[in-house]
Design an enzyme around this catalytic site. Sequence first.
Site, PDB file in Angstrom:
ATOM      1  N   HIS A 177      -7.446  -6.166   0.595  1.00 42.12           N
ATOM      2  CA  HIS A 177      -5.665  -4.905   0.701  1.00 42.12           C
ATOM      3  C   HIS A 177      -4.895  -5.359   1.515  1.00 42.12           C
ATOM      4  O   HIS A 177      -4.058  -5.759   1.031  1.00 42.12           O
ATOM      5  CB  HIS A 177      -6.570  -4.095   0.970  1.00 42.12           C
TER       6      HIS A 177
ATOM      7  N   SER B 175       1.058  -0.980  -0.266  1.00 42.72           N
ATOM      8  CA  SER B 175       0.273  -0.239  -0.059  1.00 42.72           C
ATOM      9  C   SER B 175       0.846   1.405  -0.297  1.00 42.72           C
ATOM     10  O   SER B 175       1.887   1.870  -0.631  1.00 42.72           O
ATOM     11  CB  SER B 175      -0.829  -0.026   1.001  1.00 42.72           C
TER      12      SER B 175
ATOM     13  N   ASP C 259      -2.887  12.968  13.321  1.00 46.03           N
ATOM     14  CA  ASP C 259      -2.961  14.151  12.979  1.00 46.03           C
ATOM     15  C   ASP C 259      -1.973  14.514  11.890  1.00 46.03           C
ATOM     16  O   ASP C 259      -2.777  15.073  10.267  1.00 46.03           O
ATOM     17  CB  ASP C 259      -3.177  15.594  13.396  1.00 46.03           C
TER      18      ASP C 259
END
Length: 274
Positions: free
Chosen positions: A254, A85, A191
């Site tokens: 995935h 990924s 974040d």
Amino acid sequence: MDSNRHFSPLLICHGMLGSRHNWTSMAKQIHKKTGRRVLTVDARNHGDSPHTDTMSYPLMGSSEIKYFILKDLKLGPVVSIMGHSMGGRTAMMLSMLEQQIVKIDRVVIVDISPVNQKFDVTSSNEWNMEHYFHCLKNVTFDQSMKISEARKFADTQLSLRIPDAALRSWLLMNMRQDFKTREIGWRINIDGIHAAFKSEIATIKFTENCVPLYPGPSLFVGGADSEYIPLSDHEEIRERFPEAIFKYVPGAGHWVHSQKPAEFLNTILPFLKE
């Protein structure tokens, strides 16, 4: 396998919201079956790596992984690389950058394509990261609990939005209790990752100093139930990886290597033994 043959070290790059520990078992099996030295590394803002405000594939591939190969463990100048990924695109970037400095012997890309897909936050795709960011950010931690209790409490909260218990367990590997402060929270910089995701991680941008192709052996392994290496991408992938071969693991989505570990290992071993 020729026991006298020397294989280049294999460096494994994990995916988004993962860590090098996700690959520990697989790395041990690859080493046992091939004799390769196998190393796993944490991406920035993940695992034990430092938290930063910026993330991009050139930074993670050309800068950090190159330094890791040449300086940190002095692996170079010849290595092989495998990435899943986000880690797969990091591997792509490294294989196309610095080719005069770092020689990549062979590349394994796990369930990701260099062809960008349109980003849709309403998608039901299992890699809809906006959904997972929202879920993780909304978990609350009771600091009066033991870490085992806090993990169960977090799992209960995540179960309201993520029904897959195995996926929740994988995400909860990102929980930690700070050794010094004893505060319980997320190990990853959610974040920072979230801020960079849409512009820098969900898409890959090949820079001007990037060699347009990687001429060496490359294996693209997809989950048969995943949409991240569609057949329609094969032609464009071969424009950048002309030696690319494609394999799909039946019954895998995935997270191919964790959903079907035995089948995944059997898929990559012949390529890594060549």
